[in-house]
Write a protein that holds these residues in place. Structure first.
Motif, PDB file in Angstrom:
ATOM      1  N   ILE A 156       0.840  -1.200   0.000  1.00  0.00           N
ATOM      2  CA  ILE A 156       0.000   0.000   0.000  1.00  0.00           C
ATOM      3  C   ILE A 156       0.872   1.246   0.000  1.00  0.00           C
ATOM      4  O   ILE A 156       0.624   2.201  -0.749  1.00  0.00           O
ATOM      5  N   ALA A 157       1.908   1.246   0.816  1.00  0.00           N
ATOM      6  CA  ALA A 157       2.819   2.397   0.862  1.00  0.00           C
ATOM      7  C   ALA A 157       3.486   2.620  -0.490  1.00  0.00           C
ATOM      8  O   ALA A 157       3.594   3.757  -0.964  1.00  0.00           O
ATOM      9  N   ALA A 158       3.914   1.546  -1.126  1.00  0.00           N
ATOM     10  CA  ALA A 158       4.573   1.654  -2.436  1.00  0.00           C
ATOM     11  C   ALA A 158       3.595   2.186  -3.486  1.00  0.00           C
ATOM     12  O   ALA A 158       3.961   3.033  -4.310  1.00  0.00           O
ATOM     13  N   ARG A 159       2.347   1.705  -3.462  1.00  0.00           N
ATOM     14  CA  ARG A 159       1.342   2.170  -4.425  1.00  0.00           C
ATOM     15  C   ARG A 159       1.008   3.641  -4.207  1.00  0.00           C
ATOM     16  O   ARG A 159       0.856   4.400  -5.150  1.00  0.00           O
ATOM     17  N   ALA A 160       0.878   4.055  -2.949  1.00  0.00           N
ATOM     18  CA  ALA A 160       0.593   5.462  -2.646  1.00  0.00           C
ATOM     19  C   ALA A 160       1.737   6.343  -3.131  1.00  0.00           C
ATOM     20  O   ALA A 160       1.501   7.401  -3.741  1.00  0.00           O
ATOM     21  N   ASP A 161       2.968   5.923  -2.895  1.00  0.00           N
ATOM     22  CA  ASP A 161       4.127   6.689  -3.377  1.00  0.00           C
ATOM     23  C   ASP A 161       4.130   6.778  -4.901  1.00  0.00           C
ATOM     24  O   ASP A 161       4.444   7.826  -5.471  1.00  0.00           O
TER      25      ASP A 161
END
Length: 120
Positions: A103-108
């Protein structure tokens, strides 16, 4: 204060004006010269300057009404700003409550793509 909208429309449709219209509108809006100063600079009357500005403004407004490029650009800018904020919110909630690396990678990635589109 002079109309900022005309300056924005010049960015989108200025090439559609005659050279004279473009020159006097740029001198009036961008250089903040008076009608008298422009008349002296261009070698025409104040009334000639005013007429040229009014005709150019009319054409710019008509083109925007028909094509809507400036409006669409503003809408896209606002949407990109909202997309970035939503991605930041997702990242925040993920950090606070879930801790998913995916999720963090997708948001970034969303933030990065939106910023790249904003620069174009």
């Amino acid at each position: 204060m002079k109309n900022l909208e005309i300056s924005v429309l010049m960015d989108f449709y200025g090439d559609m004006l005659t050279d004279k219209q473009k020159d006097v509108i740029e001198l009036y809006y961008d250089e903040d010269l008076s009608l008298g100063e422009i008349a002296q600079h261009e070698g025409i009357t104040r009334q000639g300057v005013r007429d040229s500005i009014k005709r150019g403004e009319g054409l710019l407004l008509e083109m925007e009404q028909r094509l809507g490029l400036a409006r669409r650009f503003r809408e896209m800018q606002e949407a990109l700003t909202e997309i970035v904020q939503c991605a930041k919110d997702i990242d925040f909630y993920n950090t606070e409550y879930a801790s998913s690396k995916e999720i963090a990678a997708r948001a970034d990635r969303i933030i990065k793509l939106a910023r790249e589109l904003d620069r174009e």
